[in-house]
Design an enzyme around this catalytic site. Structure first.
Site, short mmCIF file in Angstrom:
data_model
loop_
_atom_site.label_atom_id
_atom_site.label_comp_id
_atom_site.label_asym_id
_atom_site.label_seq_id
_atom_site.Cartn_x
_atom_site.Cartn_y
_atom_site.Cartn_z
N TYR A 139 0.87 -1.02 0.25
CA TYR A 139 0.00 -0.21 0.37
C TYR A 139 0.88 1.20 -0.16
CZ TYR A 139 -3.99 -3.08 1.94
OH TYR A 139 -5.25 -4.13 1.39
N LYS A 190 5.64 -15.14 1.91
CA LYS A 190 5.35 -15.77 0.51
C LYS A 190 6.19 -15.79 -0.05
CE LYS A 190 2.27 -17.65 -2.49
NZ LYS A 190 1.61 -18.72 -2.35
N ASP A 223 -0.78 -18.31 2.31
CA ASP A 223 -2.35 -18.74 1.60
C ASP A 223 -2.20 -19.46 2.98
OD1 ASP A 223 0.45 -19.29 1.18
OD2 ASP A 223 -0.57 -20.37 -0.87
N ASP A 247 -4.11 -7.29 5.75
CA ASP A 247 -5.67 -6.82 5.73
C ASP A 247 -6.29 -7.89 5.78
OD1 ASP A 247 -7.45 -5.13 5.03
OD2 ASP A 247 -6.54 -3.88 3.38
N ASP A 251 -9.37 -9.71 8.23
CA ASP A 251 -10.83 -9.71 8.10
C ASP A 251 -11.15 -11.17 8.42
OD1 ASP A 251 -11.49 -6.71 7.21
OD2 ASP A 251 -12.58 -7.40 5.20
MG MG Z 1 -9.35 -4.37 5.26
#
Ligand code: MG
Ligand code: NAI
Length: 354
Positions: A139, A190, A223, A247, A251
């Site tokens: 980001y 990763k 993953d 992020d 969630d």
């Molecule tokens: Mg989020």
């Protein structure tokens, strides 16, 4: 003003952000009142409505206005009439980046009394905290679009990872893990596919490991880590990950904890050179906004994280215990938890316990 008054900048924002922010501020004020501590809440009308009226998500000198507050409390930002990359990039990400809030701390717990979606899992199985890198990585905002609107259109989104940036977030995670009973740290990587950024990430983790002999660190490809959060969440304690990985994983963590409406977040500048920012992790939820049914717990828990940061650990714990007490009681449940209670009912129940 007495020295025990904290000045808080409040950006309630959009949608349910405006509905869950007043409960959060009320809980914060109630929790510290017995100690004679007060708050001065200064509200900023920024967000998508402000954008539709003025063409700006916040004032041009908004960051300067926020600079000298003790903390920032944010509800949620986002509205269907404004593209999400505009609302996020003109308000939330500038605050996180300019104020060097490089730690995004997100507890993920299945609280007693809440039925999570994972069969056979209880509160003892789901008690983790994610330390998400919050200032660079995927980001960072680096990239370009070539040949827009043509068949040859090409977008490049560059992840930016620095040794300094990785080291400070991983160190924070090691120190947090060392203070928790299980002393487990999972590093989300990763490095099989991302041969530059995540190889550097792994190298920094391995380099810090000898400084924290009491912490057991394990690296997982992101993953596989996502799958593990579902199949064996009890094996996870502290998780450290990049901006994007954190992020997504948080969630998922909120979902396995029973509802996105329960989960809090803190954007922290550990050196305290700038104000830190506290917010529920959910967004503005346009699908339920205006109905008075949003779950205020994520927002109230975020206020508890704010109290902890401001040095009121005991008052912070009191808010968390009030949340736990109401959920364990099982009588008051908002629709996201399968009930019919309103935001105001849930807020009243929690404030009643404070
Ligand atoms: Mg989020
Ligand atoms: P969202 O978190 O707003 O909603 C996802 C789902 O969870 C919806 O069905 C919603 O009703 C439910 N939900 C969320 N919070 C809840 C609560 N407190 N109580 C009950 N149910 C709740 O995510 P979505 O729909 O992807 O995004 C909506 C807008 O919010 C977008 O504009 C997005 O960019 C923005 N957003 C802003 C964030 C922020 O301000 N930090 C974070 C995430 C999204």
């Amino acid at each position: 003003m007495s020295p025990t008054t904290h000045r808080i900048a409040v950006i309630a924002g959009d949608g349910i952000g405006r509905e869950v922010t007043p409960p959060a501020l009320a809980a914060a004020a109630a929790a510290v009142r017995p100690q004679g501590i007060g708050f001065e809440f200064v509200e900023f009308p920024w967000g998508c409505d402000h954008y539709l009226k003025t063409g700006r998500m916040m004032d041009a000198d908004g960051l300067d206005q926020l600079r000298h507050f003790d903390a920032i409390y944010l509800g949620a930002i986002g509205a269907p009439a404004v593209p999400d990359h505009v609302s996020i990039w003109e308000l939330i990400l500038p605050i996180r980046q300019r104020f060097d809030q490089y730690v995004n701390l997100r507890p993920m717990r299945l609280l007693p009394g809440v039925t999570g979606p994972l069969a056979g899992r209880g509160p003892a199985d789901i008690d983790m905290i994610c330390v998400r890198e919050n200032s660079e990585g995927e980001y960072a905002g680096a990239g370009r679009i070539d040949h827009p609107g043509t068949p040859d259109e090409r977008a490049e989104q560059t992840g930016v990872f620095t040794r300094r940036g990785i080291e400070r977030i991983v160190r924070y995670a090691f120190e947090l893990a060392a203070r928790r009973p299980r002393r487990l740290l999972a590093s989300a990587t990763k490095s099989n596919a991302l041969q530059y950024s995540m190889v550097l990430w792994d190298e920094v983790v391995a380099g810090l490991q000898p400084e924290y002999p009491a912490v057991t660190v394990q690296k997982y490809h992101v993953d596989a880590l996502a799958a593990r959060m579902v199949t064996n969440p009890g094996s996870l304690d502290v998780i450290v990950g990049s901006n994007l990985f954190g992020d997504i994983l948080t969630d998922l963590g909120a979902a396995i904890s029973g509802s996105l409406g329960l989960a809090p977040g803190a954007n922290i500048n550990p050196e305290r050179r700038f104000p830190s920012m506290f917010e529920p992790i959910h967004g503005s939820a346009p699908d339920i906004a205006g109905k008075g049914i949003a779950n205020p717990i994520g927002a109230i828990w975020a206020a508890a994280l704010m109290l902890d940061h401001l040095g009121h650990g005991e008052a912070s714990q009191r808010i968390v215990r009030a949340i736990e007490g109401v959920l364990a009681g099982g009588r008051v449940r908002t629709p996201d938890l399968g009930g019919t209670a309103k935001t105001a009912d849930m807020t009243g129940a929690i404030l009643g316990r404070l």
